[in-house]
Scaffold this active site. Structure first.
Site, PDB file in Angstrom:
ATOM      1  N   ARG A 260       0.905  -1.434  -0.018  1.00 45.49           N
ATOM      2  CA  ARG A 260      -0.147  -0.146  -0.510  1.00 45.49           C
ATOM      3  C   ARG A 260       0.548   0.898  -0.304  1.00 45.49           C
ATOM      4  NH1 ARG A 260      -1.946   2.716   4.219  1.00 45.49           N
ATOM      5  NH2 ARG A 260      -1.288   0.816   5.906  1.00 45.49           N
ATOM      6  N   HIS A 264      -2.982   4.425   5.319  1.00 46.19           N
ATOM      7  CA  HIS A 264      -4.205   3.736   4.929  1.00 46.19           C
ATOM      8  C   HIS A 264      -5.867   4.001   4.767  1.00 46.19           C
ATOM      9  CE1 HIS A 264      -7.374   0.535   6.752  1.00 46.19           C
ATOM     10  NE2 HIS A 264      -7.809   1.452   7.685  1.00 46.19           N
ATOM     11  N   TYR A 273       4.790   5.103  11.334  1.00 41.46           N
ATOM     12  CA  TYR A 273       5.379   3.743  11.479  1.00 41.46           C
ATOM     13  C   TYR A 273       5.377   3.030   9.955  1.00 41.46           C
ATOM     14  CZ  TYR A 273       0.996   3.158   8.472  1.00 41.46           C
ATOM     15  OH  TYR A 273      -0.227   3.493   7.559  1.00 41.46           O
TER      16      TYR A 273
END
Length: 365
Positions: A260, A264, A273
């Protein structure tokens, strides 16, 4: 499909790959490379999908969409999932699978209705044979198995392809669906898009299995890993899985190794992260650039054809902009529609109370 149990050791099997990161062919004894015309169609679809992802992201920033989970970088998975299905088959998507739903033939404006805050999925699932996009993780997988099993009981030749992410494999519904599908030999293809993160939780914190494909073997479901940024390999592997289900071979689990690229959703700060270096590593393996390089190297993509594809992508983006610029007229009565097949007395009382209040407010104007 992988069937030799000796392959499934403590090491993850190498993913099937037909095109490397530079677009060069990779020899494979089992899976043939799709023809040039097929690859051109897949390139066109991925180009449209990439533009749709970009346009939807812009509409979020403009306040036209409430949220958009982008599949930028995963377009190969999206396009292949829809491309291998026949008209009579079903697709069960997640919230990140807008491109797959559009590729299945659903109007993109209708697909985005849910993500702008509508109370329904925006399209007719039965007419398109596309289930509503599922927001809760993995809940659609058991439904997918149920549809496939029911179709078989009716004697129908129907395959169901269910999409999910790596995070969904940590949910109980995933395991129940695999077990149900295996026991009843349901014609379901589970396509797990391993994009490395369940929101901010990396795969290493979700599972210590050598691969997600191993989870299929644990339930007696044939499984295979595939390069999720190689649309040629995806189509070849998924074609075989669909054929397996159609000939009574039961379910298949396909793990697509992908990434990805974007956050998100628009509500997520991915820099907290993961590193820029990691993103750059995967961006260099972009599925569009890979296929484009292959087509150019084989003189299959000329400037006129590429301009045609780009124009189509812009047409879809314009259609989405125009469609979402129209503000829907909310109908308060819809609060009570489709709650029960036969409205309860309490629901009828509440509806009447609302109608009375709205009529009073109208008279007061």
């Amino acid at each position: 499909m992988v069937s030799d149990r000796s392959v499934w050791t403590s090491e993850a099997p190498e993913p099937v790959r037909l095109l490397d990161a530079d677009g060069a062919m990779v020899a494979d004894d089992r899976y043939p490379l799709p023809g040039v015309e097929v690859l051109l169609r897949r390139y066109r679809s991925m180009l449209v999908g990439r533009r749709l992802n970009e346009q939807a992201g812009a509409l979020v920033r403009q306040g036209r969409l409430a949220v958009y989970p982008s599949s930028h970088g995963q377009e190969a998975c999206q396009v292949a999932a829809a491309a291998v299905l026949r008209e009579r088959d079903w697709l069960f998507p997640t919230y990140r699978d807008t491109v797959a739903v559009v590729e299945r033939g659903v109007d993109p404006v209708e697909v985005l209705t849910m993500l702008r805050g509508g109370w329904h999925c925006g399209y007719d699932p039965v007419a398109h044979r596309v289930a509503p996009q599922a927001t809760p993780l993995a809940t659609q997988l058991s439904h997918a198995v149920g549809v496939a099993h029911a179709a078989r009981l009716r004697g129908e030749d129907t395959i169901v392809l269910a999409l999910c992410g790596d995070g969904a494999t940590s949910e109980g519904d995933f395991h129940e669906a695999l077990n149900f599908a295996a026991v009843f030999a349901a014609p379901v293809v589970f396509l797990v898009q391993d994009n490395k993160y369940a929101i901010s939780v990396p795969l290493a914190r979700q599972s210590v299995a050598p691969s997600l494909a191993h989870k299929g073997i644990g339930y007696g479901v044939p499984a295979v890993r595939v390069d999720g940024n190689d649309v040629a390999a995806l189509c070849a592997v998924l074609d075989e899985a669909v054929a397996r289900g159609a000939t009574g071979g039961g379910p298949t689990l396909v793990e697509a190794d992908t990434y990805r690229i974007q956050a998100h959703t628009n509500a997520d700060d991915a820099t907290r992260y993961r590193t820029d270096e990691e993103v750059r590593h995967w961006a260099a393996r972009d599925p569009l650039a890979r296929l484009r390089a292959h087509l150019l190297a084989h003189d299959a993509l000329d400037p006129d054809r590429e301009a045609e594809f780009t124009a189509e992508a812009e047409r879809v983006a314009a259609q989405v902009r125009a469609g979402l610029a129209v503000e829907p007229a909310p109908d308060p009565a819809e609060l009570f529609a489709h709650v029960h097949a036969r409205p309860t007395p309490q629901l009828a009382e509440q509806e009447q109370l609302l109608r009375t209040e709205l009529a009073a407010a109208q008279e007061a104007r």
